[in-house]
Design a protein around this motif. Structure first.
Motif, PDB file in Angstrom:
ATOM      1  N   PRO A   1       4.293  10.879 -11.608  1.00 51.14           N
ATOM      2  CA  PRO A   1       3.503  10.244 -12.032  1.00 51.14           C
ATOM      3  C   PRO A   1       2.420   9.425 -11.429  1.00 51.14           C
ATOM      4  O   PRO A   1       3.368   8.709 -10.633  1.00 51.14           O
ATOM      5  CB  PRO A   1       3.975   9.339 -13.226  1.00 51.14           C
ATOM      6  N   ARG A   2       1.664   8.224 -11.820  1.00 51.38           N
ATOM      7  CA  ARG A   2       0.726   7.147 -11.752  1.00 51.38           C
ATOM      8  C   ARG A   2       1.058   6.116 -11.957  1.00 51.38           C
ATOM      9  O   ARG A   2       1.745   6.076 -13.498  1.00 51.38           O
ATOM     10  CB  ARG A   2      -0.390   7.699 -10.975  1.00 51.38           C
ATOM     11  N   HIS A   3       1.124   4.733 -12.133  1.00 49.87           N
ATOM     12  CA  HIS A   3       1.263   3.654 -11.875  1.00 49.87           C
ATOM     13  C   HIS A   3      -0.051   2.504 -12.135  1.00 49.87           C
ATOM     14  O   HIS A   3      -0.302   2.453 -11.303  1.00 49.87           O
ATOM     15  CB  HIS A   3       2.036   2.888 -11.637  1.00 49.87           C
ATOM     16  N   ILE A   4      -0.610   2.716 -13.761  1.00 42.48           N
ATOM     17  CA  ILE A   4      -1.913   1.882 -13.911  1.00 42.48           C
ATOM     18  C   ILE A   4      -1.300   1.201 -14.379  1.00 42.48           C
ATOM     19  O   ILE A   4      -1.305   1.107 -15.399  1.00 42.48           O
ATOM     20  CB  ILE A   4      -3.333   3.459 -14.166  1.00 42.48           C
TER      21      ILE A   4
ATOM     22  N   GLU B   1      -8.550  -2.238 -14.402  1.00 41.28           N
ATOM     23  CA  GLU B   1      -7.543  -1.462 -13.470  1.00 41.28           C
ATOM     24  C   GLU B   1      -6.730  -2.282 -12.170  1.00 41.28           C
ATOM     25  O   GLU B   1      -7.829  -1.934 -11.186  1.00 41.28           O
ATOM     26  CB  GLU B   1      -6.871  -0.161 -14.682  1.00 41.28           C
ATOM     27  N   ARG B   2      -5.502  -1.347 -11.866  1.00 40.44           N
ATOM     28  CA  ARG B   2      -5.438  -1.360 -10.671  1.00 40.44           C
ATOM     29  C   ARG B   2      -4.166  -0.249 -10.595  1.00 40.44           C
ATOM     30  O   ARG B   2      -3.464  -0.394 -11.705  1.00 40.44           O
ATOM     31  CB  ARG B   2      -4.408  -2.328 -10.566  1.00 40.44           C
ATOM     32  N   ASP B   3      -4.473   0.689  -9.286  1.00 44.80           N
ATOM     33  CA  ASP B   3      -3.146   0.934  -9.387  1.00 44.80           C
ATOM     34  C   ASP B   3      -2.250   0.908  -8.768  1.00 44.80           C
ATOM     35  O   ASP B   3      -1.980   0.245  -7.945  1.00 44.80           O
ATOM     36  CB  ASP B   3      -3.565   2.623  -8.593  1.00 44.80           C
ATOM     37  N   CYS B   4      -0.917   1.926  -9.064  1.00 41.97           N
ATOM     38  CA  CYS B   4       0.012   0.719  -8.616  1.00 41.97           C
ATOM     39  C   CYS B   4       1.002   1.493  -8.050  1.00 41.97           C
ATOM     40  O   CYS B   4       2.249   1.432  -7.824  1.00 41.97           O
ATOM     41  CB  CYS B   4       0.955  -0.719  -9.050  1.00 41.97           C
ATOM     42  N   SER B   5       0.698   2.644  -7.744  1.00 48.12           N
ATOM     43  CA  SER B   5       1.457   3.677  -7.433  1.00 48.12           C
ATOM     44  C   SER B   5       2.453   4.040  -6.896  1.00 48.12           C
ATOM     45  O   SER B   5       3.595   4.614  -6.191  1.00 48.12           O
ATOM     46  CB  SER B   5       0.636   4.981  -7.734  1.00 48.12           C
ATOM     47  N   VAL B   6       1.877   3.507  -5.029  1.00 53.21           N
ATOM     48  CA  VAL B   6       2.840   3.379  -4.111  1.00 53.21           C
ATOM     49  C   VAL B   6       3.469   2.640  -4.143  1.00 53.21           C
ATOM     50  O   VAL B   6       3.765   1.454  -4.033  1.00 53.21           O
ATOM     51  CB  VAL B   6       1.719   3.072  -2.951  1.00 53.21           C
TER      52      VAL B   6
ATOM     53  N   VAL C   1      -0.730  -4.892 -19.072  1.00 50.69           N
ATOM     54  CA  VAL C   1      -0.238  -4.024 -19.603  1.00 50.69           C
ATOM     55  C   VAL C   1       0.118  -2.489 -18.611  1.00 50.69           C
ATOM     56  O   VAL C   1      -1.483  -2.036 -18.283  1.00 50.69           O
ATOM     57  CB  VAL C   1      -0.922  -3.468 -20.569  1.00 50.69           C
ATOM     58  N   GLU C   2       1.070  -1.884 -18.638  1.00 48.27           N
ATOM     59  CA  GLU C   2       1.379  -1.210 -17.197  1.00 48.27           C
ATOM     60  C   GLU C   2       1.753  -0.119 -18.098  1.00 48.27           C
ATOM     61  O   GLU C   2       1.862  -0.032 -19.480  1.00 48.27           O
ATOM     62  CB  GLU C   2       2.408  -1.488 -16.976  1.00 48.27           C
ATOM     63  N   PHE C   3       0.906   0.692 -17.682  1.00 45.28           N
ATOM     64  CA  PHE C   3       1.252   2.126 -17.927  1.00 45.28           C
ATOM     65  C   PHE C   3       1.323   3.242 -16.916  1.00 45.28           C
ATOM     66  O   PHE C   3       1.334   2.700 -15.837  1.00 45.28           O
ATOM     67  CB  PHE C   3      -0.221   3.133 -18.461  1.00 45.28           C
ATOM     68  N   ILE C   4       2.719   4.511 -17.090  1.00 48.93           N
ATOM     69  CA  ILE C   4       2.633   5.669 -16.203  1.00 48.93           C
ATOM     70  C   ILE C   4       1.933   6.962 -16.605  1.00 48.93           C
ATOM     71  O   ILE C   4       1.423   6.725 -18.718  1.00 48.93           O
ATOM     72  CB  ILE C   4       3.876   5.928 -16.740  1.00 48.93           C
ATOM     73  N   ALA C   5       0.954   7.201 -16.285  1.00 47.77           N
ATOM     74  CA  ALA C   5      -0.051   8.699 -16.388  1.00 47.77           C
ATOM     75  C   ALA C   5      -0.050   9.614 -15.659  1.00 47.77           C
ATOM     76  O   ALA C   5       0.476   9.417 -14.220  1.00 47.77           O
ATOM     77  CB  ALA C   5      -1.686   7.584 -16.343  1.00 47.77           C
ATOM     78  N   ASN C   6       0.037  10.968 -16.572  1.00 52.48           N
ATOM     79  CA  ASN C   6       0.100  11.534 -15.542  1.00 52.48           C
ATOM     80  C   ASN C   6      -1.237  12.822 -15.093  1.00 52.48           C
ATOM     81  O   ASN C   6      -2.173  11.620 -14.882  1.00 52.48           O
ATOM     82  CB  ASN C   6       0.622  13.223 -16.591  1.00 52.48           C
ATOM     83  N   GLN C   7      -0.797  13.038 -13.960  1.00 48.99           N
ATOM     84  CA  GLN C   7      -2.071  13.296 -13.358  1.00 48.99           C
ATOM     85  C   GLN C   7      -2.878  14.175 -13.644  1.00 48.99           C
ATOM     86  O   GLN C   7      -3.865  14.484 -13.248  1.00 48.99           O
ATOM     87  CB  GLN C   7      -1.531  14.772 -11.899  1.00 48.99           C
TER      88      GLN C   7
END
Length: 670
Positions: A206-209, A226-231, A274-280
């Motif tokens: 998943p990605r953390h956006i 938005e911000r991508d905080c996946s790492v 507001v934090e979302f978990i996103a699929n590829q």
């Protein structure tokens, strides 16, 4: 506007808030613990008041005492920063009762979103997509295990009141569930005072956006992209960037509008995420809402040209939002790297010590120019200075390094250049790891997900390489040149260091060591500043050219080498071509040591508290078996058996504080 505010926090966020307050002509009051008496945030504020001993529970978490200080100093409002009391609804209510403005959302919104399970129930009513899981109140271990079995493994355990990666465990199989649940609850109660957990299906790749939202008290709410905080490592963010790579305008609008709807549903006011978990594939699920300013807010500031702390202050004072949704614009790309005092090669174990040497890349002031919309290429937010200590009481963050570029590739290049110029001596850092992460194919091509570090472990943690001849030459040059500077009385022939010999020259052996091994070189003296260096049968000419502060320039054969060499006693820190090598002089065994199993000792890797003892005297254990659990830096660390053996003696019990290097137990291997 307020004339004076109290900042109920420490470190870089306290300095960050003080900077904006000064720009707006607002006086600031700092609070500090005994451990922070000389801290940077104390010196940058107009006033500072001691509130208690080092532990946060006895200082920064004392809401009543902080409110009393605010009233005594004439502050009109309290800015909580993030962490500590920032998402404490009781503290927000107490501020209001005392006639103080809480620079954050109303207590009702914190209540609604402060519990992950309650927030998910609210989002379910609002028809926001949720990850399958159990978010209810039944906390019976057998019941939770049954729910997990029904969801299918792997599952994720999360502290309902948690954040920052604390109180989270991934469980891969049913037989591990009970132990993981117990550990998760222990960490949750210690970090948040609440051991309630929820169980969710753990999504793969998943990605953390997250979406930055802002609302005022007049009913207006906007999203600032938005911000991508996946790492992440250990569920804590390492790199953040904005905007999220690969984000379409349609998806950005859908996520932004969902975030605004969530904020409006709870009557939100102020800055929130507001934090979302996103699929590829682009689908996304609500994860949680953080009712505060986020650590990674600078990347949003860099791409919007806005000062989010200024927005917080204006909204808290009752003003309208400065801009409407249609007035907000994206500009370029920003990346933030968190510079931590930690050792990535040892499981990211926090490092305790003093910043004996600190050199940062050139950076402008902390914020972008909102008038010209031209961001600075490099920004550093930090709460420490050279000479400050990283203690075991608080988060081991040294700084946030933020860069901007016209596009993602430009931002990546700026980050690589900035990390190469960041030099720290005195404790372990994650800078080298960040350099490998930035340069790695996965991150550079935006192949992002929350398991990126684990997936590319071998590339990010390469085998140790022997020190180069250039590195050894730079360390030797500084050593020999410093000896030459200590000549003393030039009339004393015994003080000369030119190595003069009648009809011959001095050949001297120098031995260095690092974590990869030991190295012996020989230097043949030609003068005080020129030698012949012999290594492994190869001969090199070596000349010391110039030194200024830590900067060093030498000539090795026909090449001129420039770098930085910092000597700390008999340890030489060589910074060359963006890399940091640590060499110990004349002590080849310094890093070799012996295994703990050989001596039957197990020692504390850092200061902390014993929270669980899993064995008893006389127990037989196998290699890798967990023996006891320490808590340090608000995280749990399991001490495992280094070999098969028998426990001879337990030296500490649950609740004991231990110092770094303390022997925890003894056992006989075999």
């Amino acid at each position: 506007m307020f004339s004076k505010i109290l900042i109920a926090n420490r470190g870089e966020i306290a300095c960050r808030v003080a900077e904006t307050a000064r720009k707006l002509g607002i006086k600031t009051v700092a609070v500090y613990s005994e451990a922070d008496a000389q801290a940077k945030h104390v010196t940058v504020c107009d006033e500072a008041v001691l509130i208690g001993p080092a532990p946060a529970k006895e200082s920064y978490l004392l809401g009543d005492k902080i409110i009393a200080v605010a009233l005594a100093t004439g502050a009109q409002a309290i800015h909580p920063g993030y962490g500590f009391l920032s998402e404490n609804a009781g503290f927000a209510e107490a501020c209001a009762k005392a006639g103080l403005v809480f620079i954050g959302p109303p207590a009702s919104a914190i209540h609604a979103m402060g519990s992950k399970s309650a927030a998910k129930a609210l989002m379910e009513k609002a028809k926001v997509p949720l990850v399958p899981g159990y978010h209810g109140d039944n906390q019976d271990a057998d019941f939770l295990q049954k729910e997990a079995d029904g969801i299918s493994y792997p599952v994720l355990l999360k502290a309902s009141a948690g954040g920052g990666g604390k109180g989270m465990r991934i469980v891969d199989k049913p037989e591990d569930f009970k132990a993981a649940l117990a550990s998760c609850k222990r960490e949750a109660i210690n970090s948040f005072g609440d051991d309630k957990v929820l169980v969710e299906r753990y999504l793969t790749r998943p990605r953390h956006i997250e979406i930055q939202v802002f609302a005022d008290s007049h009913g207006e709410c906007v999203y600032l992209f938005e911000r991508d905080c996946s790492v992440q490592r250990r569920h804590q963010k390492v790199l953040e960037e904005a905007p999220a790579p690969g984000m379409s305008e349609e998806r950005r609008r859908a996520m932004g509008e969902a975030a605004v709807a969530a904020a409006k549903a709870v009557g939100y006011v102020g800055a929130g995420t507001v934090e979302f978990i996103a699929n590829q594939d682009g689908s996304f699920y609500f994860m949680e809402m953080n009712t505060r300013l986020q650590v990674e807010h600078p990347v949003t500031e860099m791409i919007t040209g806005l000062d989010l702390v200024e927005w917080q202050l204006r909204v808290a004072f009752g003003e309208h939002l400065p801009l409407r949704q249609e007035q907000l614009q994206l500009n370029g790309h920003a990346i933030e790297a968190r510079i931590y005092a930690e050792n990535p090669e040892k499981g990211f174990l926090p490092s305790i010590g003093t910043l004996r040497y600190l050199h940062t890349p050139p950076a402008v002031h902390f914020r972008v120019d909102s008038h010209t919309q031209t961001p600075a290429a490099v920004r550093i937010d930090s709460g420490v200075r050279e000479g400050d200590a990283i203690s075991p009481f608080y988060d081991p963050m040294i700084a946030k390094l933020i860069v901007w570029g016209k596009n993602r590739n430009a931002a990546l290049a700026n980050m690589a250049a900035a990390l190469a110029q960041y030099r720290i001596v005195g404790l372990a850092t994650n800078i080298g790891f960040l350099q490998r992460l930035i340069a790695g194919q996965a991150f550079s091509t935006a192949d992002l997900d929350t398991g990126l570090i684990e997936r590319h472990h071998d590339a990010l943690f390469p085998a140790l390489q022997p020190a180069s001849t250039a590195t050894l030459a730079m360390a030797a040059s500084l050593l020999l040149s410093q000896e030459a500077e200590r000549v003393g009385d030039s009339n004393n022939p015994w003080a000369h260091t030119s190595g003069w010999r009648m009809n011959s020259s001095l050949l001297r052996a120098l031995q260095f060591a690092d974590e990869a091994g030991a190295y012996q070189i020989h230097v043949e003296y030609r003068s005080d500043r020129q030698w012949t260096l012999h290594r492994d049968g190869v001969q090199h000419t070596l000349r010391f050219d110039k030194q200024g502060a830590a900067d060093l320039r030498i000539t090795l054969d026909d090449s001129t080498l420039a770098g930085n060499v910092v000597r700390d006693a008999d340890t030489f820190h060589v910074f060359h071509q963006g890399r940091h090598a640590v060499l110990t002089w004349d002590d080849p065994l310094a890093h070799a040591g012996h295994s703990e199993s050989e001596g039957g000792r197990l020692t504390a890797p850092m200061p902390g508290k014993i929270v669980a003892v899993l064995v008893e005297k006389g127990h037989s254990v196998t290699k890798g078996a967990p023996l006891l659990i320490m808590e340090a830096m608000k995280m749990e660390h399991t001490i495992a058996a280094p070999a098969d053996g028998v426990i001879d003696e337990l030296l500490y019990v649950v609740g004991d504080q231990v110092t770094e290097g303390a022997q925890l137990l003894a056992f006989t291997p075999g």
